[in-house]
Design an enzyme around this catalytic site. Structure first.
Site, PDB file in Angstrom:
ATOM      1  N   CYS A 149       0.746  -1.233  -0.079  1.00 11.52           N
ATOM      2  CA  CYS A 149       0.081   0.182  -0.109  1.00 11.52           C
ATOM      3  C   CYS A 149       0.777   1.236  -0.123  1.00 11.52           C
ATOM      4  CB  CYS A 149      -0.892   0.095   1.292  1.00 11.52           C
ATOM      5  SG  CYS A 149      -2.345   0.905   1.065  1.00 11.52           S
ATOM      6  N   GLU A 203      -1.915  -9.669   2.965  1.00 12.32           N
ATOM      7  CA  GLU A 203      -2.129 -10.102   4.407  1.00 12.32           C
ATOM      8  C   GLU A 203      -3.712  -9.968   4.816  1.00 12.32           C
ATOM      9  OE1 GLU A 203      -2.186  -5.517   4.833  1.00 12.32           O
ATOM     10  OE2 GLU A 203      -1.094  -6.990   3.393  1.00 12.32           O
ATOM     11  N   HIS A 259      -3.317  -5.432  -0.392  1.00  9.85           N
ATOM     12  CA  HIS A 259      -2.929  -6.100   0.914  1.00  9.85           C
ATOM     13  C   HIS A 259      -3.153  -7.722   0.815  1.00  9.85           C
ATOM     14  CE1 HIS A 259      -2.924  -2.321   3.098  1.00  9.85           C
ATOM     15  NE2 HIS A 259      -3.610  -1.899   2.499  1.00  9.85           N
TER      16      HIS A 259
END
Length: 284
Positions: free
Chosen positions: A136, A259, A257
């Protein structure tokens, strides 16, 4: 020193140390620094030690004190100060900038100290070929550190200029974790390798989580794109000359993202390749 302390000390010398810069918020009228737990969990689970660099005044002058640095992970945060790149090209009027600030109030406040710390870390990685993963904002920091530029607002500068069927919602304030949009992965890139068992060869598409209103505009010369959103925004890039996974070497940025791409009921990842970037472990 006890035997347990000696073993712990020996282990810390063996395991790679990954620096990650904290983000600042206010709690009980005091500043509090924090890092997202998903990042810390993944760093630890794949055999590295997270070392948190606090976002406090003056720490940018002390970065050598964090040696040895085996890797750097920079992630989300506020907008980068546009003075670090050529933001005049956006041509926004004062009224338009105020509108952007109102819509994205939680992200548009500038944190110059964090900018300074992270840009110095990014340049250190580039100079010494230290493994770097930017997610990001972290991907935007990497691009700016190499002379690239950003869209100050993706929706106003990019999305509205493409046909309606190509427009992408890059964030959803009401559904942070659950929001997904499609990207197209380029063949023969690290992303292709990580997600090859989940990608159809004729489409090369996957659904990703994102939460941002800025993004890469002009990609710095040393980088190569790995993925695009339908509106043309670069969703991932890397330095091919620095990429050597066998030696734990990589310098790359992901706008999305991985994760956070998890099943909310089981915490399983959307795709087996999601934690791959954390598995490419830098060597001490």
């Amino acid at each position: 020193m006890s035997r347990g302390e000696m073993a712990s000390s020996d282990l810390s010398m063996i395991l790679p140390r990954v620096l990650i810069v904290s983000r600042r918020t206010v709690r009980k009228n005091k500043f509090v620094d924090f890092v997202g737990e998903y990042h810390l969990d993944l760093i630890v689970s794949y055999g590295a030690v997270p070392v948190i660099v606090p976002r406090v005044s003056g720490v940018h002058m002390l970065l050598e004190s964090f040696e040895p640095i085996h890797g750097v992970l920079l992630c989300e945060g506020e907008d980068i100060d546009p003075s670090h790149y050529d933001a005049e090209l956006s041509g926004f009027s004062p009224e338009e900038l105020e509108e952007i600030r109102k819509v994205h109030a939680s992200d548009t406040s500038i944190d110059r100290e964090k900018d300074t710390i992270e840009l110095r870390l990014a340049k250190l990685c580039l100079e010494r070929n230290i493994p770097y993963l930017g997610i990001c904002r972290g991907s935007q920091v990497l691009n700016v550190a190499c002379g690239g530029t950003l869209y100050q607002d993706v929706e106003k500068e990019l999305s509205k200029k493409v046909p309606e069927e190509q427009r992408v919602a890059h964030m959803d304030y009401e559904n942070y974790d659950g929001h997904r949009h499609v990207i197209k992965v380029l063949k023969n890139t690290p992303l292709h390798q990580w997600f090859k068992h989940s990608l159809e060869e004729d489409k090369m598409e996957m659904m990703v989580n994102s939460y941002h209103h800025q993004g890469v505009s002009k990609l710095a010369q040393r980088f190569v794109p790995m993925a695009f959103a339908p509106d043309g925004l670069i969703e991932g890039f890397y330095d091919p000359d620095a990429y050597n996974p066998e030696e734990g070497k990589f310098i790359m940025g992901l706008q999305f993202h991985p994760e956070r791409m998890r099943n909310q009921d089981s915490d399983d990842f959307d795709y087996p390749g999601c934690p791959s970037a954390y598995k490419v472990k830098p060597r001490p």
